[in-house]
Structures are given as C-alpha cells and as structure tokens.
Motif scaffolding. Structure first.
Motif, PDB file in Angstrom:
ATOM      1  N   ASN A   1     -14.750  -4.047  -2.508  1.00  0.00           N
ATOM      2  CA  ASN A   1     -13.785  -3.231  -3.263  1.00  0.00           C
ATOM      3  C   ASN A   1     -13.784  -1.755  -2.851  1.00  0.00           C
TER       4      ASN A   1
ATOM      5  N   VAL B   1       0.802  -1.238   0.000  1.00  0.00           N
ATOM      6  CA  VAL B   1       0.000   0.000   0.000  1.00  0.00           C
ATOM      7  C   VAL B   1       0.829   1.279   0.000  1.00  0.00           C
TER       8      VAL B   1
ATOM      9  N   SER C   1     -12.514   4.840  -2.999  1.00  0.00           N
ATOM     10  CA  SER C   1     -11.479   3.895  -2.565  1.00  0.00           C
ATOM     11  C   SER C   1     -11.120   2.870  -3.627  1.00  0.00           C
TER      12      SER C   1
ATOM     13  N   ASP D   1      -8.000   3.866  -5.349  1.00  0.00           N
ATOM     14  CA  ASP D   1      -6.823   3.685  -4.492  1.00  0.00           C
ATOM     15  C   ASP D   1      -6.413   2.214  -4.462  1.00  0.00           C
ATOM     16  N   ASN D   2      -7.397   1.329  -4.312  1.00  0.00           N
ATOM     17  CA  ASN D   2      -7.081  -0.101  -4.201  1.00  0.00           C
ATOM     18  C   ASN D   2      -6.482  -0.654  -5.476  1.00  0.00           C
TER      19      ASN D   2
ATOM     20  N   TYR E   1      -8.639  -3.080   2.753  1.00  0.00           N
ATOM     21  CA  TYR E   1      -8.692  -3.923   1.553  1.00  0.00           C
ATOM     22  C   TYR E   1      -7.410  -4.750   1.386  1.00  0.00           C
ATOM     23  N   HIS E   2      -6.257  -4.085   1.516  1.00  0.00           N
ATOM     24  CA  HIS E   2      -4.997  -4.784   1.227  1.00  0.00           C
ATOM     25  C   HIS E   2      -4.354  -5.416   2.454  1.00  0.00           C
TER      26      HIS E   2
ATOM     27  N   THR F   1     -11.302   1.104   2.324  1.00  0.00           N
ATOM     28  CA  THR F   1     -10.057   1.871   2.199  1.00  0.00           C
ATOM     29  C   THR F   1      -8.864   0.904   2.097  1.00  0.00           C
ATOM     30  N   PRO F   2      -7.746   1.354   1.503  1.00  0.00           N
ATOM     31  CA  PRO F   2      -6.638   0.424   1.208  1.00  0.00           C
ATOM     32  C   PRO F   2      -6.083  -0.325   2.419  1.00  0.00           C
TER      33      PRO F   2
END
Ligand code: 13P
Ligand code: SF4
Length: 342
Positions: A62, A28, A274, A277-278, A69-70, A65-66
C-alpha cells in the motif's frame, strides 16, 4: 525463454502507448498530472507486457507510489494480504514491489519460485532493530514464553520465533495462543498498542518504525484544530499517545477499508505518504489531509527498477538454508493457525 521486449523497451510516449495505457490513467488522474504521465506511461506499458511474457506477478504494498500501485501491481494490500497472495499465486516469478522482508516472506512460502526485489537495499528500521542472537537472549531470559514476531523482520529472526503476526492480525494471533504471556518483537509501539486491547501480558522489544515514530499527539490535535471535522486514522506502529488521539487505528488495509466503509468527507491517514495518494485516487470526493512521512526504503522501488528487475531477472531473493525451514514454519503458522504444544 523467448522474451521479445527484453532487448528493446521503447520508452517513448507515442499514440500507441497512450491508447494502451488510457484506462490506467483514468485510475490515477486525480493524483498524477498529465505531464508526469508521459514519463510513466511507456514504462508502465513495457512492465505490463514483460510481466505477461515472463508469467510474472507484481505484489505491491500500500505504500507504493500510485503509478506502481494502480498501474503495474497485480495484487495490492497490507503485509498480511501480500503474504496470503504470495501463497496463492500460480505465477513463475514474483516481483515484490515492497521491502526486503516482504520479498523474503514471499520466498519462504514459495521456495520453488523466483522472487525478485527491484532494489536489494529496500530495508526497514524495524527489521534492522533485532537479530537472531537477540531473540535467543530474550528466550533465555523468559524460558517457555512464546515468541510472536512481526513480519517486519529478517528470516533469521523469524526462524528464532514461534509464530509471525502483522499489524492486521497481531491481537488475534496473540490471543489464539491461549497463554497469559507472550514476547512480541520487535515493534515497541505496536506491542504497547496491542497490549491495551488484550489481557495477555506482552514483553516488548525496543524497535521502532522510523516513519510512524515521527508523529506526535500534538500533530493530531493540530489536525483537529486546522481541519475541523477531520477523521483521524492512525497506523498502530505510531506511538500509543498518537493512537489515543485517533478515531481509528488499523493496518494499512484496515485504514483503507475504514475510509471505504465510513466515507468521511475529510480524513487524515497518519502513515506513509503514498497511502493517502493511493486511497484518494479511489475516492475523488473525499478530502485527504496529507501529513507526509516518507519511508525511504519503500521509496527505493520505482518503475525503472521494476522494469529492470523483469528485464534482467534481478535481484533474486535467496534465504540462508540454515534458517529457511524454521522461518517458513513461523510464517505458515500465522497463515494456517497454531497453538503452543502442537
Ligand atoms: P501493514 O501494511 O501490514 O499495515 O504494515 C505497514 C508497514 O509499515 C509495512 O512496512
Ligand atoms: Fe519499515 Fe516503517 Fe518503512 Fe514499513 S514504513 S518498511 S515499518 S520503516
């Protein structure tokens, strides 16, 4: 159950936390500055350890926020993927990093599992646009016409429907029914966008996504002028004239796949903030133009309340037993296939 991290989640950013989360930060770093990471990393570390101790899985939409998500979600995807994975998981506990209808869908498919949502107020303007009583009235007006309902609805509305769909499979579900007319609820724009791709007549409702309805065709033309060569990808919850101006339209998973396959040098994802961003964290060489419409419901989900959900086993999603069986039937028909008369 012995859960050692329950009582004392140490949320200081020390060397240990830094080293345990270093690989996650690599994912990220394009979208999260180091100074912010110092705040996120201890929470991420605590969530991931608690998750293992609880035998919990986090499903992340999806639009998270990153850092969610990540870094803490085990499964990420669009509404369809989350429903499919909810059906497959071996975990005892499902934490839905998404909105309430997604958590309800996961609970419908997994009646014996604990499904938690970090904030019970994480709703959806589409789900709020229609009630079970509304569906009954529509069915009275169009007797015998199958009701195809977007998953972005309450269990009560699903229970009054014949089959569910998502933006990723709406056309396929409608055509699979083998009929010449369907009622498609509740997203007016999704219904109009699908109607242009099929010969099946579609009777729509007047629901709108408060995020996607804000985009205009003029916005799209402005992107092309301001960012020459930009590839425009729009979600089908956008108004039809917006989709007309786009190079591609698909569910959030379809949008991400398109970027991965076509690898445009410059792209705009016409959807929730978001998402860009992802996807952009995954493709550092692609320039993402970022028009920003936030979903206030999705943004209620944060690392803090995910941690608290796992620590305190809150908020457990329950479904009115009066609608459970029929609502589950509509979701299962979407996942497993169905034809009217079966
Ligand atoms: P998908 O992820 O299924 O495309 O849905 C978008 C959406 O708005 C979910 O709330
Ligand atoms: Fe509902 Fe739109 Fe938010 Fe999705 S983005 S949860 S459809 S309001």
């Amino acid at each position: 159950m012995n859960v050692p991290h329950l009582a004392a989640a140490d949320l200081t950013f020390n060397e240990e936390t830094q080293s345990r989360t270093a690989l996650l930060y690599d994912r990220v770093k394009k979208v999260i500055p180091e100074i912010e990471w110092a705040v996120h990393a201890p929470k991420i570390d605590a969530i991931n350890r608690l998750k293992a101790e609880r035998n919990a899985v986090i499903l992340g939409h999806n639009y998270m926020t990153p850092e969610i998500y990540h870094c803490v979600a085990d499964i990420v995807g669009d509404s369809l993927a989350l429903a499919r994975h909810a059906a497959d998981t071996e975990a005892d506990i499902i934490v839905m990093a998404g909105v309430h209808f997604m958590a309800e869908t996961a609970k419908l498919i997994n009646p014996n599992k604990t499904v938690l949502i970090p904030d019970l107020e994480a709703g959806c303007s589409l789900a709020a646009s229609i009630t079970g009583a509304d569906v009954q009235l529509i069915k009275e007006k169009y007797p015998g016409v199958p009701v195809v309902t977007y998953v972005n609805t309450s269990a009560e509305v699903k229970a009054e429907s014949d089959i569910c769909c998502t933006s990723g499979n709406a056309k396929q579900i409608i055509e699979s029914l083998g009929v010449d007319k369907v009622i498609m609820l509740p997203d007016e724009y999704l219904a109009q966008n699908v109607a242009r791709e099929t010969n099946v007549e579609i009777i729509a409702w007047k629901g709108r996504c408060e995020v996607h309805e804000q985009f205009t065709a003029q916005d799209m033309r402005d992107f092309r002028t301001s960012y020459p060569g930009v590839v425009i990808i729009a979600h089908p919850e956008c108004p039809p004239d917006v989709v007309d101006e786009a190079d591609f339209s698909g569910s959030t998973a379809g949008m991400a796949d398109y970027v991965g396959e076509k690898h445009p040098s410059r792209v705009v994802l016409v959807t929730e903030c978001s998402m860009s961003d992802n996807v952009s964290a995954q493709y550092p060489d692609i320039e993402f133009v970022k028009p920003c419409n936030l979903c206030p419901h999705m943004k209620r989900i944060e690392l803090d309340n995910i941690l608290s959900a796992l620590q305190n086993m809150e908020h457990e999603v329950t479904i009115d037993p009066a609608v459970t069986d029929n609502a589950r039937r509509s979701v299962e028909r979407m996942l497993n296939g169905w034809a009217p008369g079966q």
